[in-house]
Design a protein around this motif. Structure first.
Motif: not given
Length: 463
Positions: A317-318, A378-380, A397-398, A406-407
């Motif tokens: 999801a991005a 994988i996504g926020n 991610y994102g 620290g993302g």
């Protein structure tokens, strides 16, 4: 090309989309001594500010024209002019990013006419640059709003220039997919060839997470200076990263004549090889040994992690640019993208080599991931609850990432960023495999262990 499934629901459930004004705001936060001003209600600005503060954990300079019911009906031009005057007078910014929202766009605001009126009414603030951007909430999303802001910066702030006059300068147009950590790494890579990168915008300098000597500033600290933007036309070449930046790159090329290199992303080895070869050619220098070493390290990480990632079923999801980068990176390692959701259309979707891509929300992703038996998400940070319900690991991610520190600083691009991304993915898979290991069988005839490590049965026999 993938089959793109359009949104059919009348509402978003667990929204994935971040608004276009928020994307434009992020872009202006990458300019030095800048402040974005959203032309809309106070609530529009408050939500954008909260999202940025939670993600970066930094104070975010952001203002609003504070449209109310009367201004919405009768017109809010005076709000814009007064807002520009107050900001120019009290904070003396180098640049003000004037960004529309869904409310002002629906009301029919002409922000460029308002800027012209401001110039005529207050000539004393001629040194303050004002960049107007139309970014309604109901069109596009974070990525498109960011891209529109960069295009507006080029239209407003860049002069024609003389290509090659600054023989060591490289312009870099980067999309929102490159976080501050990525931008910092990209800058260091270009500097390794003794070239001088000018990023537009440069979040890696303004929102990289550093303490400043000043206690408080109403403006951004760090980022690309307006004076540098004016001289982009004097550069040796331009690097454009991300399909969403293609229009901005074309605009800069047409205006200045500076040659360009376009790359879809900088995940993995192939595009980084192209970038390094291009930099070596431009600089007329050999590739530094430490960069070659990092390439070998990435290759070793690929060998180490391919057992974990090969044939692994992944749901993504991005934003469109990130979706393209992640899918190509994963497919290159033998993984299978079984579910892909993006919040809005973007030029990157035309390049995807997936079976289907859904323009939708996180409810769509959860259903697709469950039906396809996905093994990794994988996504926020908004995917954390979904990962818990599906009982599969999540790689954050994102934007936004608010439940981990620290993302925004984690590097994913380049040879060393790709290596770390592979290790992170592989470790998530290994942890999941250990979680489902079969518990060792213990016979009912075997006694409990005593303090000295022997079983009770063995202790009795020895006595």
């Amino acid at each position: 090309m993938s089959e793109i499934i359009k949104r059919k629901k009348a509402l978003s459930v667990m929204p994935l989309k971040s608004s276009a004004p928020l994307g434009a705001t992020l872009a202006f936060l990458g300019l030095n001594r800048s402040i974005p001003m959203l032309h809309g209600s106070q609530g529009c600005t408050a939500f954008a500010k909260v999202m940025c503060v939670r993600h970066f954990r930094e104070p975010i300079p952001l203002q609003t024209t504070a449209m109310d019911q009367i201004a919405t009906v009768m017109g809010a031009d005076d709000n814009v002019i007064e807002g520009l005057r107050v900001l120019s007078e009290k904070s003396a910014p180098a640049v003000i990013g004037l960004v529309t929202t869904g409310l002002s766009e629906t009301q029919g605001a002409d922000i460029r006419r308002s800027v012209n009126e401001f110039r005529q009414t207050h000539p004393e603030f001629a040194d303050t640059a004002v960049v107007p951007v139309n970014a309604p909430d109901y069109v596009g999303g974070l990525e498109s709003g960011y891209a529109r802001a960069v295009e507006a910066m080029i239209e407003t702030l860049v002069s024609t220039g003389e290509p090659g006059r600054r023989r060591r300068q490289i312009n870099v147009l980067v999309g929102p997919g490159l976080n501050p950590g990525d931008q910092e790494a990209l800058k260091e890579l270009i500097e390794a060839f003794e070239l001088r990168p000018v990023l537009l915008p440069e979040l890696g300098d303004s929102l990289d997470g550093h303490l400043d000597e000043s206690d408080f500033s109403p403006l951004t600290i760090g980022g690309t200076a307006v004076e540098e933007i004016a001289h982009l036309g004097d550069a040796l070449a331009t690097l454009v990263v991300g399909p969403s930046m293609a229009k901005a790159g074309e605009l800069l090329h047409v205006r200045t004549g500076v040659p360009e290199l376009r790359l879809d992303h900088l995940l993995g080895q192939e595009n980084n090889d192209r970038l390094v070869s291009w930099l070596a050619e431009l600089s007329a220098r050999e590739v530094p040994p430490r960069i070659e070493r990092r390439r070998y390290q990435l290759q070793d990480a690929m060998v180490d992690s391919h057992f974990m990632l090969g044939q692994r079923r992944v749901a993504l999801a991005a934003e469109p640019d990130d979706l393209l980068a992640l899918s190509e990176f994963l497919q290159g390692m033998g993984a299978e993208v079984v579910a892909a959701v993006t919040p809005s259309r973007g030029p990157a979707l035309e390049k995807l080599l997936l079976e289907q891509v859904k323009i939708g929300d996180l409810e769509d992703l959860e259903k697709m991931a469950a039906e396809a038996d996905a093994e990794l998400l994988i996504g926020n940070s908004h995917l954390a609850q979904i990962a818990g319900r599906l009982d599969i690991p999540l790689l954050r991610y994102g934007f936004p990432q608010f439940d981990r520190l620290g993302g925004f600083r984690r590097q994913h691009i380049g040879y060393d960023g790709g290596r770390e991304l592979l290790f992170e993915l592989g470790n998530l898979i290994l942890a999941e495999q250990h979680k489902h290991e079969i518990t060792p069988h213990r016979s009912i005839f075997r006694g409990e262990e005593s303090a000295d490590g022997r079983t009770e049965t063995a202790a009795r026999v020895s006595h």
